[in-house]
Design a protein around this motif. Structure first.
Motif: not given
Length: 278
Positions: A242-253, A261-266
């Motif tokens: 999930y941490q890697l997925y978040g980094e990739v997703a943010e790189q893609l805009g 605050k209420m995390m939804d990792l996926g």
């Protein structure tokens, strides 16, 4: 605009507290109002009234300043308590504000780097095959994400731009990090959104048309390992994913739910301006 509202609140609150706590303040306001009424009465029979005639004289302003100075010196202890009590909420509101607090504010997503931008302009990626339906009804999956069996995993109902960014995230996760991704839910109907919201804040706080799912601009994803869906972040392997997925997703805009605050990792979404009016 938010700063102006906070400043206006501060000024109005201070004025009301001054009038409520200090009788001399009320007397002073009454005197000023009486003076203005008297001036208007005297000028009523005249055709032309200058602005200077309506304003207090220089002597009157001097007396007003002296009176205010005396009041401040006399009640400085009360003011030392009241002013922080009024100022602190305004300062906290400014310091802790987030984009979600502004009803019509839609933050601009981060621009992808040059390599990612080139990939987005390249080939059109094809959605992968969905996991078998039984994979969404196992006890482990139902405990973490109820009602997934009836969720839509139709890539055609998602916004084309968002779908391509998500598919590129899947590709990067596989080729660079070794994670197979699976789409849990893409487009979500308004009726289903309200149904999930009725299950409580642990599921979602957003009602119909308050979620980007209704616009085909959001998706919930997880991992596929050894023929099973892995959703729970209690699995260290999944948490790292999930941490890697978040980094990739943010790189893609994309906006990643792991920042909330209420995390939804996926969860990821593409916030396009002018689409949602909250």
């Amino acid at each position: 605009m938010l700063i102006f509202v906070a400043l206006l609140y501060f000024c109005v609150a201070c004025s009301l507290i001054w009038l409520a706590c200090f009788p001399s303040g009320r007397i002073l306001i009454n005197q000023l109002m009486f003076g203005l009424r008297s001036r208007f009465g005297r000028m009523a029979g005249r055709r032309v009234v200058s602005v200077g005639q309506l304003l207090p004289s220089r002597r009157g302003l001097g007396e007003l300043a002296q009176s205010l100075s005396r009041q401040l010196r006399r009640h400085w202890i009360v003011l030392a308590i009241v002013i922080p009590a009024v100022a602190i909420p305004s300062l906290l509101a400014l310091a802790l504000r987030t984009p979600d607090m502004l009803p019509d504010y839609e933050p601009t997503p981060a621009l992808p780097d040059a390599q990612i931008a080139a990939l987005l302009q390249g080939e059109q990626l094809v959605p992968p095959s969905d996991p078998p339906p039984l994979a969404f009804s196992t006890q482990e999956v139902v405990q973490v994400r109820p009602m997934l069996v009836n969720a839509s995993r139709n890539w055609g109902l998602m916004h084309p731009d968002f779908a391509q960014r998500l598919l590129l995230a899947f590709k990067i996760m596989k080729e660079k990090h070794g994670y197979d991704m699976a789409l849990l839910e893409g487009y979500r109907s308004p009726a289903r959104q309200d149904l999930l919201a009725s299950m409580g804040g642990a599921v979602t706080n957003a009602r119909a048309f308050q979620s980007w799912h209704q616009y085909g601009l959001a998706a919930d994803c997880a991992f596929w390992r050894d023929g099973k869906l892995v959703i729970s972040e209690k699995d260290p392997w999944a948490m790292r994913g999930y941490q890697l997925y978040g980094e990739v997703a943010e790189q893609l805009g994309l906006t990643w739910g792991g920042r909330w605050k209420m995390m939804d990792l996926g969860h990821t979404e593409l916030r396009l301006r002018g689409v949602m009016r909250r």
